[in-house]
Design a protein around this motif. Structure first.
Motif, short mmCIF file in Angstrom:
data_model
loop_
_atom_site.label_atom_id
_atom_site.label_comp_id
_atom_site.label_asym_id
_atom_site.label_seq_id
_atom_site.Cartn_x
_atom_site.Cartn_y
_atom_site.Cartn_z
N ALA A 1516 45.48 31.77 35.11
CA ALA A 1516 44.64 31.72 33.93
C ALA A 1516 43.18 32.03 34.26
CB ALA A 1516 44.75 30.34 33.27
N VAL A 1517 42.73 31.61 35.45
CA VAL A 1517 41.35 31.86 35.85
C VAL A 1517 41.15 33.32 36.21
CG1 VAL A 1517 39.59 31.30 37.55
CG2 VAL A 1517 41.00 29.49 36.57
N MET A 1586 37.35 25.63 34.54
CA MET A 1586 36.99 27.02 34.28
C MET A 1586 37.93 27.63 33.24
SD MET A 1586 36.28 28.12 38.23
CE MET A 1586 36.03 29.83 37.80
N MET A 1587 39.22 27.29 33.33
CA MET A 1587 40.19 27.81 32.37
C MET A 1587 39.84 27.35 30.95
SD MET A 1587 44.25 26.95 32.26
CE MET A 1587 45.22 27.33 30.81
N ARG A 1588 39.54 26.08 30.79
CA ARG A 1588 39.18 25.56 29.47
C ARG A 1588 37.90 26.20 28.97
NH1 ARG A 1588 39.68 19.21 28.83
NH2 ARG A 1588 38.95 19.91 26.77
N ALA A 1598 29.72 34.35 27.03
CA ALA A 1598 29.90 32.96 27.45
C ALA A 1598 31.12 32.83 28.35
CB ALA A 1598 30.03 32.06 26.23
N ARG A 1599 30.95 32.08 29.34
CA ARG A 1599 32.08 31.74 30.23
C ARG A 1599 32.14 30.23 30.34
NH1 ARG A 1599 31.20 36.06 35.09
NH2 ARG A 1599 31.47 37.93 33.84
N LEU A 1600 33.33 29.75 30.28
CA LEU A 1600 33.51 28.30 30.27
C LEU A 1600 34.05 27.83 31.61
CD1 LEU A 1600 35.15 28.03 26.76
CD2 LEU A 1600 32.75 27.91 27.34
N TYR A 1601 33.50 26.80 32.11
CA TYR A 1601 33.95 26.25 33.39
C TYR A 1601 34.21 24.76 33.22
CZ TYR A 1601 32.15 30.54 35.35
OH TYR A 1601 31.94 31.86 35.62
N PHE A 1602 35.26 24.33 33.77
CA PHE A 1602 35.55 22.91 33.82
C PHE A 1602 35.48 22.47 35.27
CE2 PHE A 1602 37.21 21.49 29.75
CZ PHE A 1602 37.37 22.69 29.08
N ARG A 1603 34.92 21.35 35.45
CA ARG A 1603 35.05 20.79 36.78
C ARG A 1603 35.12 19.28 36.65
NH1 ARG A 1603 29.60 22.21 36.52
NH2 ARG A 1603 28.14 20.53 37.01
N SER A 1604 35.89 18.72 37.48
CA SER A 1604 36.11 17.28 37.44
C SER A 1604 35.10 16.60 38.34
CB SER A 1604 37.54 16.97 37.90
OG SER A 1604 37.70 15.60 37.96
#
Length: 1812
Positions: A1516-1517, A1586-1588, A1598-1604
Motif C-alpha cells: 500500500a505504501v 503512511m498508508m492512512r 498532500a501525503r499522509l503519514y502515520f506513525r505510532s
C-alpha cells in the motif's frame, strides 16, 4: 534369379567364403569359416549394443566385466583366425570361448545357446565307438625365482623349493635347489634369469590336495650369523636360516585362468628354536607365531608361477621359450597316475630323519654334521649319485646342515639317490658323523658312522619305511679303505637278529646309546621290494616253482603290478609259450586277474598302458588258441559249476582277452601269411555259441523264476549237469522242456528253482557288461555284416521279458546302449541288422514304463547316429522301422512322464520324439496313416500327439536360454501339424464331426503362435534375421494353417462360439501384422454365424470384451493393436460380398458400433497396461484406471468389470495415501447396491452375503476413509444414512456407535486444523502422451503444502521427456500434432459452489474454509493484459484481466485427484473491477487470518501474520492501493467514466475496510509479537500511518503519514500550532474539519494533529494513540543510514535524507550528545543531504532530521559493535596479575596446611602431656 537375390548373394560373397544351402524361398547362406568364429562375431555385435545400455543404466560393475570378457573374446577370435595354432591349442581356445559365451548367457546378455559343438563331437564319437580311454591330462607347475631380497644375511645361501601336502603332512615332490651368493645373485653366472623349475606330473587328485609351496633357506658360513668368534672364517657350515610358504589354494584359481606367469612374494620367517626347524613350515602354516619370527619388512622371495597342462612332450612343443631357459625338471616323489611302457625310472629318496648321540664328556652338546656316501660293492664311492635337488648337478657326497648344540638333532632333510640299476645290487650307504667345533681351529671331528645296504640278499630293495641304524664308534684316524670290516656287522636290529653271534673283538664297536634314523622311498620301474613279484620276473631261475609262483601273483599289491606291468605281461606270455598245456589255465587266470585289476578305479588310468603294450610290445603269436580254448571252457562250464567267481572274472575281462586274441591272431597271420584262418573263424563262432548259451540261461529260467514266486515254500535242489550237447543246443536257441529243471523225486505240489537260474544272472551281467567292448576287435578280423550277425544272435538270446529283476534289466539295457554307441552301429549295413532287436527290447521296457532314463539314452544315441548318416546315405528304411515300433509308445510314455512332472526324463524323450518326427517324410506319414485300422485308432493317435505338442508349449521342458532347441521344436511341430491337418479334415469334419479333436487342434495352434520363443520382436536384429533365414516366421505359417482349418469347418463353426473367441483374440495380440490380418475374418465369421443363429452377436460381444480386458491386463498387445479392430469396420464397407451375407439392415450398424467401442476400449486398455507394467508413477496409474473405469460405466455398461476396476483404483489410492479419493471411489460401488436382503455371491474379497450387509460394510469403510482424509463433511451424510437403517431395524447398539462417530466428526470439524490445498491446471499436449492424457487439460488437487514450483517439479519428474511451456496461451495445432510432450502448468483458484455458506457472518472460518476448496467444479485463472496503450505512470489504469473459468467433468475431490476440463468460459474484467476484486479478496484473507490468531487457532509462531501484514502495508505504501487511488479516484477518470461511480464508491469502501482490518491486525500483532521482533512491529506501524495518510489525503500534493509514537516531538517555543481532539480512523471528515480550524503560518501550511481514537470489535476493544501530521510541503522521509566502510577498530557511517525546505541533520549518540551536524544553506530550496561520521566505539548512533520551517522532525538509528581488543601491554599485565594471584593462592594454601598440621601435632602432644 531375381536381381535382389543376386545382390544379396554378392553381398554375402563379399563378406567371405560362404555356401548356399536349401535352394528355396528360404535359402540359407552358410559361411565356410569356423562356426566358432562366426558365433563369436555375431555375439560381439549383440553384446556391443547391450554393453552401451549397461553404461546408460549405470551398472558399472557389470559394464566393466562385460568389457573385459569382450576383449578376451576378441583376442581369442584373433588367435583362431591367425591359423597358427596346433590342434590342441585350437581346442583349448575354443573351450575358453565357450566358457565366456556361457558366462554371457548366465548374465542374460545374450540368449545364444547354440555355440557349435563341433569341437566336442569328435571326442565324444571316439569314446562312443569304443576307442581306448584317454590318458588323464597331467598338470605341471612352473616356478621361477626372480629375486631374494634379504640383504641381511651376507653369506651364500641354498634355497630348496618343494610341494608340501598339509593335510597328510608330507612332501610330495622332489626339491628344486637354487644356489645364491652373498649378494643375492646365482653362484653360477650362467643361471641368471634361468632359476626356474617345472614340478611335473601333478594329477587332478594332487590339485585338490591342500598344497603349499615350501621354500627353505640354508646359509653357508659361520656357525652363528652375528658372532664372528664362533669358528674361523675359513670353515663353512651349512646352517638353517629361514622358511617361506605359499598356499596353492589361494593362487591356483588365479594362475589356472592365466596363460602367463604371475608374481608372488613369499615372506621368509626365521626359527626361534633350531630344535623346531624340522617342522618350521608346519608352524608357519598353522600360524604358531611363538615358534618363528616374522620379518620386520616385506622383503623375501619373489617368485612367479604358471600352470601348464598336457603331457610333457606337448608342453615342450607349446612352450619352447620356457624350456630354452634350462628349466629344471622336478618330479613327484612317487609315480605319476600312469606309467607308460618305456618309462624307466630308478630313484631312491633318502630322508635323514634324526639321531640320538652322547655328549661325549663335553660340557656342551655337539654340533653334528652327517656326511652321506654311496659306495659300490668294491668300496668305490659312486660319483654323481647324490642329488640335493633339481637344478644343480649331482655330487659324490652330501653334508647335512648343522644344528647348534644339539645331541638329538632332527634334520628331515631329503636327498635323491639316482643310482644306476646295474650298480644298485651290492651298493650300500655310509653315514659319517662329525662334531663341528667352533673353536679357533674349527675342526670337524669324526666320532661315529652308520651304514645300510641298498638291497637285501633275496634281491629286494630297502622297504619304504623308517629304519633305525646302529651307530659305530670311530675317530678321525679311522680308515674305511677296507669296507668289508664293517659290512659284516649288523646295520640295524633286523640284521642283529639274523646274526646273533658277533665277535666282540672287531675293530668297530657299536655305541648302544646312540642311534640314527633314516627313511627311504623307492620309485623304480625295475627294482621291487616284493619277493613274489621278483620270483615271477625271474621264473626261469626256478622252473620247478612256476605253478606256485603263478598262484602267488594274486598276493602282490596292485601298485607293484602296475609299475611292472609290461615286464609281468612279457613274463606271463613267455611262460605260456614255454608249456601251453601245463601252464595255460594258470596263465589265463593270472591274465584275467591283471585285467580286472585295471578295472579298479584306483588303477583305471593304467588301461592306456595295457593298450600300448598290446599294440606295440605284445609278441605272443600263438597265445590266441589257448585264450579261446580257456574262455570257451569257462563259458561251457557256467551251468555246472556251483561257484562261479572265477567265471565271472573271466567275463569281466572279456574286452582285453579279445584284444589279446585278435592281436595274437594278427601276429600269427602276418608270420604265416594267413594260415589256419578257417580254424580261427570256426573257433570264434563256437565261442559265440557259448556266449549265447550263457545268456540263454536267464531267458530259459525266467519262467521258472515267475513260477517259483507262486511257490514260496519250495526248496531248491541241485539240477542235473548239462552236457556239451545240451549246452550246444541251448546256444543254438532251442528251448528246454519245463520238466528238465524239476528235481527228480520232488513231491507233488512243490517246485524247484534251478541252481543255474540262481547263478545265471550275475554271470550274464558280467558278460553283458563286457560284450560290447569286443566289437571293435572283431571288426579287425571279420566284415561288418558278420560281426553284426554275431551281435544280433547274442542280443536275441537275451530274455525278452522285463520280469527277471530290475538289476538285470539295467544290465541288459546298458549292454544295448553300449552296442548302439559302438563303432559297429555307425555302419548302415550293420545298423539295419541290429536295429530290429534293439527296438524290440526298448519297446518292451517303454510299454512297462521301466528304466526310462536308460532307454532315453539309447534312443538319443540312435537318433544322433541316424541323423549323421542321413547326410550321406538314405535312412528311410530305418526311420520306418522306428516309426512302426516307437512312435505310439513314445507318445504314451511322454504323456505319462509329463503328468508326473519328471522334467529330466521328459527332456530326453521330447528330444527323441522330435528327432523321429524330423526324420519322417511324406512317405512315412502316408504309410503311418494307412496303417490305422479304424477312425478310433486315428482319433486316439491325433489326441495323443496334439496333447503332447500342447504340453511342450506349456511346460518348460528345455532351459530358458536353449533358443535353438525351442525353435527346432517349433519347426518340427509346425511340419507335423501340416502333415496331420488333411487327415483331421478328411475324417472328422462332415458326417462324423468330432469336437474334441478339432478343439485340441485349435488349442495347439493358439499356444503355438503365442509361445515366447517365436516372438521375434523381442530379439536383436541379427538374431531375428538368422531365424527368418532358417525357418521363416513360423507364427504366420501356423496362422495360415489355423485359418484354412477354420474355413474347412463350414457350419461346424458355431460349435466354437464363444469358446474360441478368447484364444483367437490372444492370437491377434501377437505383435505381427500379417498374423492379425489373417485372424480378423475369423471374428467376422463368428459374429456372422451367431447373428444367423440368434439374431444378434451378444455372446461374441461379451466374450470379446472380457477376454480383451484379461489379455491386455496380462501385458499383451502393442501400439499397433489400437487400430486392429478398425479393420473389422472396413469389412462392412468396401466389400459388397460381405454385405450380401447380412440378412438384416441393423447388422451393419450394430457391427460398426460394436467395433468402434472395442477399438476405444483397446486404446484405454493398452494405456492401462503400459502404465501398470512400467515404472510409472501412481498418478499415471490412477489416471489410466479412472479412464478405463469411466469407459466401462458409460459406454459398455459392463458392471462386473466396472466394479473390478473400482477396487483396483481404491487400492491404488490407499497405497498413495489418498484416503478421500479412496472413499469416493468405493462410494461408487456403494451407490450400485440397495438396502435389500438379496443374496450376493462371493466376489473379489467379499464373501457370499446379503446385499444389505455388503452395503453396510462398504458404508463403514467409506466413512473410515473419509475420516482418515479429514473430509468429515462428506462422511456425516453417510453416518446419517447408516443411522437411519439402524434405527429402522432397532439396532440401537450400532445406532449409538454411529451417532457417536457423527458427533466426533462435528468435533473434528471445529477443533482440528485442515490445510486448504492449492489447485493447478495441467495441459498435456503432443502425440507422445498416453491416450487418456493426449491434448487434454486437467485440474489437479495438490498435496498438502505443495506449491506451484513443487508441483511443476513433480510433473516434470513423472514426464521426464516433457517440455514445460512458459506461457499460459492455448497451444497451436503444430504443438498438438507433434511427436513430443509439452506440459503447461499454472495455478488456478477454486470458485465455490455453495456461496451462501460463505456469506453467512456467523459461520466460523473453519467451516467456510472447507466449502471454499471442496466440492468445487469451477476454477478460475486470470491473465493480465493491457487493452489500451499502457500508461507509463500507472499501469493499473490500462490493466485488464482475461478471466478464464474451467468447468470440470466431476467436482473435486472425487475418485481422482484430477479431472478433465469439460468446458471453458472466458470473460474480460476491467481495471476497476479487477481492483475491486483484488481488494475484496485481500480483505477476506486478512479477516480469516486475524480471526485465527484472535481465537488462538494459530499459536506460537506469528510469522505468517507478520508476513501478511507486511505484504499488504508495504504494498500500500509503495504502490498497491495508492496506485488504485491515482488511477480511479482521479477527477479525470471519474468524469470520463460516469458508469463506474458505484464501483468507485465500492472500491473506496473496501479500502476503508482494509484500513480498519489492518488496524485490528496490528493490535493483535502487538499483543503476540516477540520482543526481538519489536523493530519490525514499529516499522509496520510507521508504514501503516503512511498508508492512512495516503488514503485520507485531500489535496493532490498532500501525503499522509502515520506513525505510532507515544508523543510528538515538540519544543516549548516551536512556532506551530497543535490541534488535539478525537478523530475517527475510517473517515477523513474529522481531519478536514480540524484543518479548517487550524491556525497555521501563511507560507508553510502544515499542521500536526494528535488524535486519540477508540476502535472496537466483538472480540476486544483496542485504543490506539496516533499522531497525524499533515504537510503541505516536502517533509523529509525516514533518513537512510549506510555503513560505507569498516575496519577492526572503526566504522564509517553515512546518513542520507531529502526534503523541502532543506533539513538540518545531526548525528547523536545514545546519550544525546551531538557528534556531527549539517546546517541548511537555503531554507527554501529542495535539497539532498548526506552527513558522514567516523565512529570507534560500540554504541547506538542516531541520525536526527529537522525541518523547523514546517515543524517536522524524524530520526533513524543504527547499532555499532566492536570486538574486545586489548593492547599487548595490557595482555601481558593481565597475565602477570593472574600468575601473581595464583602464586599467592598457592603460598597461602601451604601456609594454612602447615598451620593445621602443627595444630594437630600440638593437640596430640598436649593430650600426651595430659596423660602424663
Amino acid at each position: 534369379m531375381k536381381p535382389a537375390s543376386l545382390v544379396q548373394l554378392l553381398v554375402h560373397a563379399s563378406q567371405g567364403k560362404r555356401l548356399v544351402m536349401n535352394s528355396s524361398p528360404h535359402e540359407t547362406v552358410v559361411p565356410l569359416e569356423d562356426p566358432i568364429v562366426t558365433e563369436v562375431t555375431s555375439t560381439l555385435q549383440e553384446w556391443a549394443v547391450l554393453w552401451k545400455q549397461l553404461y546408460v543404466k549405470h551398472k558399472v560393475d557389470l559394464f566393466y566385466k562385460v568389457r573385459h570378457v569382450m576383449l578376451e573374446l576378441l583376442d581369442l577370435r584373433r588367435q583362431l583366425l591367425s591359423g597358427h595354432l596346433t590342434q590342441d591349442q585350437s581346442r583349448e581356445v575354443k573351450r575358453h570361448i565357450t566358457v565366456r559365451l556361457d558366462w554371457g548367457n548366465e548374465y542374460h546378455l545374450s540368449s545364444r545357446h547354440s555355440v557349435q559343438q563341433s569341437t566336442t563331437q569328435n571326442d565324444n564319437s571316439k569314446q562312443k565307438h569304443g576307442e581306448p580311454c584317454r590318458v588323464p591330462v597331467p598338470h605341471h607347475l612352473l616356478v621361477n625365482l626372480k629375486s631374494f631380497t634379504y640383504n641381511s644375511i651376507g653369506e651364500d645361501t641354498d634355497i630348496f623349493f618343494c610341494l608340501y601336502d598339509c593335510r597328510e603332512a608330507k612332501t610330495i615332490s622332489e626339491k628344486f635347489m637354487v644356489r645364491l651368493n652373498k649378494n643375492g645373485g646365482p653362484r653360477n653366472p650362467e643361471k641368471v634369469d634361468r632359476l626356474c623349475a617345472l614340478f611335473t606330473d601333478l594329477s587332478n587328485k594332487d590339485m585338490k590336495r591342500e598344497l603349499y609351496i615350501v621354500a627353505q633357506v640354508i646359509r653357508t658360513g659361520r656357525m652363528l650369523l652375528n658372532d664372528s668368534k664362533k669358528g674361523p672364517p675359513h670353515v663353512q657350515y651349512r646352517r638353517p636360516y629361514g622358511c617361506a610358504v605359499l598356499a596353492m589354494s589361494d593362487v591356483l584359481q588365479t594362475i589356472s585362468e592365466l596363460k602367463e606367469e604371475k608374481d608372488f612374494v613369499l615372506k621368509v620367517y626365521t626359527c626361534n628354536n633350531e630344535n623346531e626347524w624340522y617342522q618350521i613350515h608346519e608352524n608357519i602354516i598353522r600360524k604358531s607365531s611363538t615358534k618363528y619370527t616374522t620379518p620386520s619388512n616385506n622383503y623375501g622371495l619373489i617368485i612367479s608361477l604358471q600352470l601348464l597342462r598336457g603331457d610333457i612332450e606337448q608342453v615342450r612343443r607349446e612352450n619352447p621359450l620356457i624350456f630354452s631357459r634350462g628349466v629344471a625338471m622336478t618330479r613327484k616323489l612317487g609315480f605319476p597316475d600312469v606309467i607308460m611302457p618305456g618309462d624307466v625310472r630308478n630313484d631312491l629318496y633318502l630322508t635323514l630323519e634324526r639321531g640320538d648321540f652322547e655328549r661325549g664328556g663335553k660340557s656342551v652338546q655337539k654340533n653334528i654334521e652327517v656326511t652321506v656316501y654311496v659306495l659300490y660293492a668294491d668300496g668305490e664311492i659312486l660319483k654323481d649319485c647324490i642329488s640335493m635337488g633339481s637344478g644343480e648337478a649331482n655330487v659324490p657326497d652330501h653334508r647335512s646342515f648343522v644344528l647348534y648344540h644339539n645331541n638329538s638333532p632332527r634334520w628331515s632333510e631329503v636327498i635323491k639317490l639316482p643310482i644306476p640299476i646295474d650298480r644298485f645290487r651290492g651298493s650300500h650307504l655310509r653315514f659319517e658323523f662329525r662334531h663341528c667345533s667352533t673353536k679357533d681351529k674349527g675342526e670337524k671331528k669324526l666320532f661315529g658312522f652308520s651304514f645300510t645296504p641298498l638291497m637285501r640278499e633275496d634281491g629286494t630293495t630297502l622297504s619304504d619305511e623308517s629304519h633305525e641304524l646302529y651307530v659305530y664308534k670311530c675317530d678321525e684316524n679311522t680308515t674305511f679303505s677296507n669296507h668289508a670290516l664293517y659290512l659284516g656287522l649288523p646295520c640295524c636290529k633286523d640284521d642283529f637278529n639274523s646274526c646273533p653271534n658277533i665277535p666282540s673283538s672287531l675293530i668297530f664297536q657299536r655305541n648302544t646309546k646312540e642311534s640314527f634314523w633314516i627313511c627311504t622311498q623307492l620309485s623304480s620301474t625295475k627294482l621291487t621290494q616284493n619277493v613274489d613279484l621278483l620270483a615271477l620276473l625271474k621264473w626261469k631261475a626256478h622252473p620247478d616253482r612256476v605253478m606256485d609262483i603263478l598262484g602267488r601273483l594274486r598276493h602282490v599289491s596292485g601298485e607293484e603290478i602296475v609299475k611292472f606291468l609290461q615286464d609281468i605281461l612279457d613274463t606271463l606270455f613267455s611262460i605260456l609259450d614255454d608249456n601251453t598245456d601245463k601252464y595255460g589255465p594258470l596263465v589265463f587266470q593270472s591274465l584275467v586277474f591283471i585285467i580286472n585289476l585295471l578295472r579298479d578305479s584306483k588303477y583305471y588310468h593304467f588301461k592306456p598302458v595295457m593298450d600300448t603294450y598290446i599294440q606295440k610290445h605284445f609278441a605272443g603269436a600263438l597265445a590266441y588258441k589257448e585264450l579261446i580254448r580257456c574262455l570257451k571252457w569257462y563259458m561251457d562250464r557256467s551251468a555246472e559249476v556251483v561257484r562261479q567267481d572265477h567265471i565271472q572274472e573271466a567275463m569281466r575281462a572279456l574286452e582285453y582277452l579279445f584284444k589279446f586274441i585278435v592281436q595274437s591272431r594278427l601276429l600269427y597271420s602276418r608270420a604265416t601269411c594267413g594260415m589256419e584262418e578257417d580254424q580261427f573263424r570256426t573257433s570264434i563262432q563256437e565261442l559265440f555259441q557259448s556266449i549265447r548259451f550263457v545268456l540263454s540261461l536267464d531267458s530259459r529260467n525266467s519262467e521258472t523264476l515267475i513260477f517259483t514266486q507262486s511257490c514260496p515254500g519250495s526248496t531248491p535242489t541241485p539240477a542235473p549237469s548239462l552236457g556239451p550237447p545240451l549246452a550246444l543246443a541251448a546256444a543254438l536257441g532251442h528251448t528246454f522242456p519245463s520238466g528238465l529243471t524239476q528235481a527228480p523225486g520232488s513231491g507233488q505240489g512243490t517246485c524247484s528253482l534251478s541252481s543255474s537260474a540262481v547263478r545265471a544272472s550275475p554271470l550274464s551281467a558280467a558278460l553283458l557288461n563286457s560284450f560290447p567292448a569286443i566289437f571293435d576287435e572283431l571288426l579287425q578280423m571279420f566284415s561288418v555284416q558278420e560281426v553284426a550277425e554275431f551281435v544280433r544272435g547274442t542280443l536275441g538270446s537275451m530274455p525278452s521279458t522285463v520280469h527277471i529283476g530290475q538289476s538285470m534289466d539295467v544290465v541288459k539295457l546298458q549292454s544295448i546302449a553300449r552296442t548302439v554307441d559302438s563303432k559297429l552301429f555307425s555302419f548302415p549295413e550293420s545298423r539295419r541288422i541290429l536295429l530290429p532287436v534293439v527296438l524290440h527290447h526298448i519297446h518292451l521296457h517303454l510299454r512297462q514304463q521301466k528304466e526310462l532314463l536308460i532307454c532315453s539314452g539309447i534312443l538319443s544315441s540312435i537318433f544322433s547316429i541316424i541323423n549323421n548318416s542321413a547326410r550321406e546315405t538314405s535312412v528311410q528304411e530305418e526311420v520306418e522301422m522306428m516309426v512302426e515300433s516307437l512312435l505310439d509308445v513314445l507318445l504314451q510314455t511322454l504323456l505319462s512322464i509329463m503328468s508326473k512332472s519328471q522334467s529330466q526324463e521328459a527332456g530326453e524323450y521330447v528330444s527323441c520324439l522330435l528327432s523321429l518326427l524330423r526324420q519322417m517324410t511324406d512317405i512315412h506319414f502316408q504309410r503311418m496313416m494307412e496303417n490305422f485300422q479304424s477312425k478310433d485308432e486315428l482319433k486316439e493317435f491325433l489326441l495323443k500327439i496334439l496333447c503332447v505338442f500342447r504340453n511342450l508349449m506349456k511346460l518348460s521342458i528345455f532351459p530358458r536360454d536353449w533358443n535353438v532347441m525351442r525353435l527346432l521344436t517349433s519347426h518340427i511341430i509346425l511340419t507335423t501339424t501340416q502333415y496331420l491337418s488333411p487327415a483331421l479334415h478328411k475324417n472328422f469334419t462332415d458326417g462324423e464331426f468330432d469336437f474334441k479333436v478339432w478343439n485340441s487342434y485349435f488349442s495347439l495352434a493358439v499356444l503355438y503362435i503365442n509361445q515366447p520363443s517365436l516372438q521375434l520382436d523381442n530379439l536383436s536384429p541379427s538374431k531375428k534375421r538368422k531365424i527368418l533365414e532358417k525357418y521363416g516366421d513360423m507364427r504366420v505359417m501356423m496362422t495360415y494353417n489355423l485359418f484354412n482349418m477354420w474355413q474347412n469347418l463350414g457350419e461346424n463353426k458355431i460349435h466354437f462360439i464363444p469358446g474360441m473367441i478368447g484364444p483367437f483374440l490372444g492370437v491377434t495380440l501377437v505383435p505381427q501384422v500379417e498374423v492379425r490380418n489373417i485372424m480378423i475374418p475369423i471374428f467376422h465369421d463368428m459374429m456372422d454365424w451367431e447373428q444367423r443363429k440368434n439374431g444378434n452377436f451378444k455372446q461374441v460381444e461379451a466374450e470379446l470384451i472380457d477376454k480383451l480386458d484379461s489379455l491386455v491386463s496380462e501385458g499383451k498387445g502393442d501400439e499397433n493393436y489400437r487400430e486392429l479392430f478398425s479393420l473389422l469396420t472396413q469389412l462392412f464397407g468396401p466389400y459388397p460380398s460381405l454385405l450380401e451375407k447380412i440378412e438384416q439392415e441393423t447388422w451393419r450398424e450394430t457391427g460398426i458400433s460394436f467395433v468402434t467401442s472395442v477399438t476405444r476400449l483397446m486404446e484405454r486398455l493398452l494405456d492401462y497396461r503400459d502404465c501398470m507394467k512400467g515404472d510409472e508413477t501412481e498418478n499415471k496409474k490412477i489416471g489410466c484406471t479412472v479412464n478405463l473405469l469411466n469407459f466401462y460405466k458409460s459406454e459398455i455398461n459392463k458392471e462386473e468389470m466396472y466394479i473390478r476396476y473400482i477396487h483396483k483404483l481404491c487400492d491404488m489410492h490407499l497405497q498413495a495415501e489418498n484416503y478421500t479419493e479412496a472413499a469416493f471411489t468405493l462410494l461408487l460401488y456403494w451407490e450400485l447396491l440397495h438396502w435389500d436382503e438379496r443374496p450376493l455371491r462371493e466376489f473379489l474379497h467379499y464373501p457370499a452375503q446379503s446385499e444389505w450387509h455388503r452395503k453396510e460394510g462398504l458404508c463403514r469403510k467409506v466413512i473410515h476413509y473419509f475420516n482418515k482424509g479429514k473430509c468429515w463433511e462428506f462422511g456425516i451424510p453417510l453416518c446419517r444414512e447408516l443411522a437411519f437403517q439402524y434405527e429402522s431395524l432397532f439396532d440401537y447398539q450400532s445406532l449409538s456407535w454411529i451417532r457417536k462417530m457423527e458427533a466426533a466428526y462435528y468435533d473434528n470439524i471445529m477443533e482440528q486444523q485442515r490445510l486448504e490445498p492449492e489447485f493447478f491446471r495441467v495441459g498435456f499436449y503432443g502425440r507422445k502422451f498416453p491416450f487418456f492424457l493426449r491434448n487434454k487439460e486437467f485440474v489437479c488437487r495438490g498435496h498438502d503444502y505443495e506449491r506451484l514450483e513443487a508441483f511443476q517439479q513433480r510433473m516434470l519428474g513423472e514426464f521426464p521427456q516433457a517440455i514445460a511451456m512458459q506461457h499460459p496461451n492455448q497451444p497451436d495445432e503444430g504443438i498438438l500434432q507433434c511427436d513430443a510432450q509439452y506440459l503447461q502448468i499454472y495455478a488456478v483458484t477454486p470458485v465455490p459452489e455453495n456461496v451462501s455458506v460463505l456469506q453467512m457472518e456467523r459461520v466460523p472460518d473453519r467451516i467456510k474454509s472447507f466449502y471454499r476448496v471442496n466440492n468445487v467444479r469451477r476454477f478460475r485463472y486470470d491473465r493480465p493484459f493491457h487493452k489500451a496503450p499502457k500508461d507509463k505512470d500507472n499501469e493499473f489504469k490500462s490493466l485488464w484481466i482475461e478471466r478464464t473459468t474451467l468447468i470440470l467433468t466431476h467436482p473435486l475431490p472425487g475418485i481422482s485427484r484430477w479431472f478433465e476440463v469439460d468446458k471453458r468460459e472466458l470473460v474480460e474484467v476491467s481495471p476497476l473491477e479487477n481492483a475491486v476484486s483484488v481488494v475484496e479478496n485481500k480483505n477476506q484473507e486478512l479477516r480469516t487470518l486475524i480471526s485465527q490468531y484472535q481465537h488462538k487457532q494459530l499459536q506460537g509462531n506469528i510469522n505468517l501474520l507478520s508476513m501478511t501484514l507486511n505484504g499488504v502495508i508495504d504494498a500500500a505504501v509503495n504502490g498497491g492501493i495508492a496506485r488504485y487511488q491515482e488511477a480511479f479516484f482521479d477527477k479525470e477518470y471519474i468524469t470520463s467514466h460516469p458508469e463506474d461511480t458505484d464501483k468507485i464508491t465500492q472500491l473506496k469502501d473496501l479500502m476503508q475496510d482494509q484500513v480498519h482490518i489492518l488496524g485490528v491486525g496490528l493490535a493483535v500483532h502487538e499483543k503476540l509479537v516477540h520482543p526481538e521482533m519489536r523493530p519490525l512491529h514499529k516499522k509496520l506501524i510507521d508504514q501503516f500511518q503512511m498508508m492512512r495518510t495516503s488514503l485520507c489525503h485531500v489535496l493532490s500534493a498532500a501525503r499522509l503519514y502515520f506513525r505510532s509514537r507515544s508523543s510528538l516531538i515538540q519544543g516549548p517555543g516551536l512556532p506551530f500550532g497543535v490541534l488535539r481532539g478525537p478523530l475517527p480512523l475510517d473517515s477523513c471528515s474529522g481531519i478536514k474539519e480540524l484543518l479548517s480550524r487550524a491556525d497555521l503560518p501563511h507560507r508553510r501550511r502544515s499542521a500536526t494533529i494528535i488524535t486519540s481514537t477508540s476502535q472496537g470489535s466483538r472480540a476486544s476493544r483496542i485504543t490506539i494513540n496516533n499522531t497525524l501530521e499533515v504537510s503541505f510541503s516536502g517533509a523529509a522521509p525516514l533518513p537512510l543510514i549506510q555503513m560505507l566502510d569498516d575496519g577492526i577498530t572503526w566504522r564509517f557511517l553515512n546518513c542520507h535524507t531529502k526534503g523541502v525546505p532543506e533539513p538540518e541533520v545531526e548525528w547523536r549518540n545514545s546519550a544525546g550528545q551531538v557528534l556531527a551536524k549539517h546546517v541548511p544553506n537555503d531554507t527554501d530550496g529542495h535539497s539532498h543531504v548526506e552527513l558522514k561520521l567516523n565512529v570507534t566505539r560500540s554504541d547506538t548512533y542516531i541520525c536526527v532530521v529537522t525541518q523547523l520551517d514546517i515543524h517536522h522532525q524524524i530520526n533513524n538509528s543504527i547499532k555499532v559493535r566492536f570486538p574486545e581488543i586489548f593492547p599487548v601491554w595490557q595482555i601481558i599485565a593481565a597475565s602477570l596479575a593472574v600468575a601473581l594471584v595464583v602464586a599467592i593462592a598457592v603460598i597461602t594454601g601451604f601456609a594454612v596446611r602447615n598451620k593445621n598440621l602443627n595444630a594437630k601435632i600440638n593437640d596430640k602432644h598436649g593430650s600426651r602431656c595430659d596423660t602424663l
